[in-house]
Every structure is written in C-alpha cells, then in structure tokens.
Write a protein that holds these residues in place. Structure first.
Motif, PDB file in Angstrom:
ATOM      1  N   TYR A  41      -2.183  16.265  -1.371  1.00  0.00           N
ATOM      2  CA  TYR A  41      -2.850  16.016   0.176  1.00  0.00           C
ATOM      3  C   TYR A  41      -4.005  14.888   0.175  1.00  0.00           C
ATOM      4  O   TYR A  41      -3.928  13.904   1.024  1.00  0.00           O
ATOM      5  N   GLY A  42      -4.695  14.824  -1.113  1.00  0.00           N
ATOM      6  CA  GLY A  42      -5.546  13.744  -1.196  1.00  0.00           C
ATOM      7  C   GLY A  42      -4.897  12.266  -1.138  1.00  0.00           C
ATOM      8  O   GLY A  42      -5.495  11.295  -0.726  1.00  0.00           O
TER       9      GLY A  42
ATOM     10  N   ILE B 100      -2.867   7.056   4.067  1.00  0.00           N
ATOM     11  CA  ILE B 100      -3.116   6.850   5.571  1.00  0.00           C
ATOM     12  C   ILE B 100      -4.392   5.852   6.099  1.00  0.00           C
ATOM     13  O   ILE B 100      -4.460   5.242   6.892  1.00  0.00           O
ATOM     14  N   GLU B 101      -5.428   6.238   5.452  1.00  0.00           N
ATOM     15  CA  GLU B 101      -6.802   5.633   5.582  1.00  0.00           C
ATOM     16  C   GLU B 101      -6.593   4.142   5.126  1.00  0.00           C
ATOM     17  O   GLU B 101      -7.009   3.266   5.899  1.00  0.00           O
ATOM     18  N   TYR B 102      -6.037   3.864   4.031  1.00  0.00           N
ATOM     19  CA  TYR B 102      -6.060   2.361   3.559  1.00  0.00           C
ATOM     20  C   TYR B 102      -5.057   1.823   4.681  1.00  0.00           C
ATOM     21  O   TYR B 102      -5.512   0.629   4.996  1.00  0.00           O
ATOM     22  N   VAL B 103      -3.912   2.123   4.983  1.00  0.00           N
ATOM     23  CA  VAL B 103      -2.993   1.576   5.878  1.00  0.00           C
ATOM     24  C   VAL B 103      -3.698   1.205   7.292  1.00  0.00           C
ATOM     25  O   VAL B 103      -3.867   0.215   8.075  1.00  0.00           O
ATOM     26  N   PHE B 104      -4.358   2.403   7.805  1.00  0.00           N
ATOM     27  CA  PHE B 104      -5.053   2.534   9.130  1.00  0.00           C
ATOM     28  C   PHE B 104      -6.018   1.305   8.959  1.00  0.00           C
ATOM     29  O   PHE B 104      -6.227   0.576  10.030  1.00  0.00           O
ATOM     30  N   LEU B 105      -7.085   1.356   8.038  1.00  0.00           N
ATOM     31  CA  LEU B 105      -8.171   0.460   7.862  1.00  0.00           C
ATOM     32  C   LEU B 105      -7.768  -0.937   7.925  1.00  0.00           C
ATOM     33  O   LEU B 105      -8.228  -1.950   8.447  1.00  0.00           O
ATOM     34  N   TYR B 106      -6.494  -1.194   7.213  1.00  0.00           N
ATOM     35  CA  TYR B 106      -6.045  -2.468   6.848  1.00  0.00           C
ATOM     36  C   TYR B 106      -5.383  -3.180   7.946  1.00  0.00           C
ATOM     37  O   TYR B 106      -5.641  -4.351   8.553  1.00  0.00           O
TER      38      TYR B 106
ATOM     39  N   ILE C  72       0.885  -1.258   0.110  1.00  0.00           N
ATOM     40  CA  ILE C  72       0.049  -0.065  -0.037  1.00  0.00           C
ATOM     41  C   ILE C  72       0.815   1.261   0.019  1.00  0.00           C
ATOM     42  O   ILE C  72       0.471   2.227  -0.779  1.00  0.00           O
ATOM     43  N   LEU C  73       2.078   1.221   0.804  1.00  0.00           N
ATOM     44  CA  LEU C  73       2.598   2.437   0.947  1.00  0.00           C
ATOM     45  C   LEU C  73       3.593   2.615  -0.501  1.00  0.00           C
ATOM     46  O   LEU C  73       3.648   3.759  -0.852  1.00  0.00           O
TER      47      LEU C  73
END
Length: 347
Positions: A191-192, A198-204, A14-15
C-alpha cells in the motif's frame, strides 16, 4: 526530485522502479515472516555471526549518517529560503534535531507510532497539485517525448535518483522486534509503495505541465515554488502551512535514523551487553549534530560540494535498497531458514 529528471519519459522509469521496489518489498516481507526478524540483534547474529554483524554495523553507520545529513540539511535549506530567510540554517538544524531527539527519546515503539501522525498530516498534500493539470497552464506537449530519443549520463542519474527516492524500507529490517509477525506486512508495505508511485508520478507530471522540461531543470525547488501559487481567501500562504506540516515527516524519519544510529553504534563497538543508556543516546545525537554543522558549513553551503554529497547519497540509497534484501534472502537460503526462525546448515 523533479529538477533532476528533466525528461518526460522518466515517468515510465518511475513506474518501472516502483515495480522493482515492489519486488524488494516482497523479499523483505520474507524476512519479516521468519522468527529471526523478531529476535532483532540476536537474530542477525544467528544468521551472519557476531563478527560479520559488527562489520556490517560499521558500514551501516555510513549509510545512516549520509541519509540523515541529506534529509536534514535539504529540508533546513528549504525552510530557510522560504520561511526564515534571515535565520542561520544551523539554528534551524538545531531546533529540528531537538524535536527529533524528543520523539526518539520516547523509545522505538512510540517513535514508530508517530508515523500515523506524520501520514495524516501530509498524505493529502499532493492532491492540491491537481490544479496544475488544468488549462490554461497545462500543455500536453510538455509531456513529450514519452519515448527516449537519446540516453545520456543525466538519464542514468535519473534512474538512480528515483531508486534512491524509493529507498528506506530496507532499514525496517532492523525494527523487526517491534513489528507483528504475520502475513499482512507485505500488504501494508505494498500500500505504501503504491501510494509513493502515485505521488511521484502525479507531482512529476504536474511540474512538467507547469514549468516544461527545459525550465524545470533550472528551478532548484519546483514543488515548493508551485505551492507558492496556491491561493485561498482564508489562508494566504498555503505553502508555508504545507512546509510546516511536512516537518512531521522529517521528524519521524530522522527520529528513526537517530535510533538506528545509536543501535548500530552499540553493535559496532561491542556494547550490546550493556542496556540502552539515555546518556549514551544523547551523546550520539550530540555527535550527529556536530557532524551536521560541519557538513553544512564545509560542504552543503558550497554548490559544487553539495552536488557531490547528493550524488553520493543517490548512489548509496540505490545500493542499500538493492543489496540489503538480496543479501538477507541469499543468506537465509544458504542457512535453510524457515518461517519458524530456525536454520539448518546445508551440506
């Protein structure tokens, strides 16, 4: 997305894909910095030629429809399962598409502005999932292995899925006339993109800590199922509130694609000399609705066929996000395009 990734080391993927997406946004920002982007259709004609633009529009219709079908049918299925289990999904599709038609009918400029409402209603949601990072639910061992011990077909599919999940900004190249031509476009896109990473890593990570990698692949909607465990003394079903607010995102995205489909149809069928028609737009939305109903009944409700359609969208989304910026930049280099929107053939 989480149930298709399975392996914890996909966090690094993802990163990595987020960095690749940043490079794509840099290429797209070069297009927005030229005068061609603000000319819209005429800018593409000057760059590619009228015949090539029509051919590309025909191809683009397939990508737009595929994106529309997967987004709408996927969200409608979630709404039916978690909110209205006794309601036929075709009626859910109808009412959502009716809302999208209303927003898109206001015009491109107002539809783009709708993104502000969409963002404010949904950007904060993933912070709720911080609860799953805390003991006793969280087990650090669920994040192992962080280095791939083997690489298989599912791993490659995960890469394309992540890339497809980042796709979408490539369609912004067709909205150039409604964007300001300045040097801040890349900053806003960055920014988007950073927020998306951040959202994808956080949720995963949250889903891995809650389900574990073994059980995660067996859960069809892990994020929604996790949200069902949120408890509040005031609001009993927070997940239903979150799903309802998520509708703003769907309406915004689908509205943009409806406008893109109508514009691409006019180009593909050589109708650009005629002004936009409300009747023509309604007719295009009606065709999309009929197509969605057919796809829903013949493909989406069948588990095996749904997987085929999802795989097709994964490949198409990945391809469009990689190819569109590269093609535009290569043609700009060949034509010798400068920031003032003029081109000179290179001998």
């Amino acid at each position: 997305m989480p149930r298709f990734l399975i392996h914890p080391y996909m966090i690094w993927v993802i990163l990595a894909v987020g960095l690749l997406s940043q490079l794509n946004l840099l290429l797209l920002s070069k297009w927005f910095s030229t005068g061609f982007s603000s000319k819209g259709y005429n800018g593409f004609v000057q760059l590619f030629g009228k015949k090539i633009v029509r051919i590309l529009s025909f191809i683009g219709l397939f990508f737009i429809l595929l994106k529309l079908f997967v987004v709408m049918l996927g969200f409608s299925e979630i709404v039916q399962i978690f909110m209205f289990p006794s309601t036929d999904s075709n009626w859910i599709i109808f009412f959502i598409l009716l809302s999208c038609w209303y927003v898109a009918g206001k015009g491109v400029e107002k539809t783009i502005r709708f993104v502000v409402i969409s963002f404010l209603c949904t950007f904060w949601m993933f912070f709720f999932f911080a609860f799953f990072f805390l003991p006793p639910i969280a087990q650090l061992s669920d994040l192992y292995p962080i280095i791939p011990m083997e690489w298989n077909r599912d791993s490659w599919r995960g890469i394309f899925l992540i890339l497809s999940s980042f796709s979408g900004p490539e369609f912004l190249v067709f909205l150039g006339p409604w964007f300001k031509t300045n040097n801040k476009t890349f900053r806003y896109l960055s920014y988007g993109n950073a927020l998306t990473v951040i959202e994808y890593v956080f949720l995963y990570i949250a889903s891995l800590l809650y389900f574990g990698s073994n059980y995660l692949s067996k859960n069809q909607f892990p994020i929604v199922n996790m949200a069902r465990y949120f408890q509040n003394p005031i609001i009993e079903r927070i997940d239903m509130v979150m799903l309802s607010l998520q509708l703003f995102n769907i309406v915004f995205a689908v509205s943009i694609f409806l406008l893109l489909f109508y514009g691409a149809s006019k180009i593909a069928f050589g109708k650009m000399e005629k002004p936009p028609s409300r009747v023509g737009f309604i007719f295009s939305v009606f065709l999309i609705f009929i197509g969605m109903i057919l796809v829903n009944e013949l493909i989406w409700k069948s588990g095996e066929k749904q997987v085929i359609l999802l795989n097709l969208q994964i490949l198409a989304g990945s391809l469009s996000y990689l190819v569109v910026p590269i093609i535009i930049i290569v043609v700009m280099k060949i034509k010798g395009v400068n920031k003032h929107g003029t081109a000179k053939e290179k001998g």
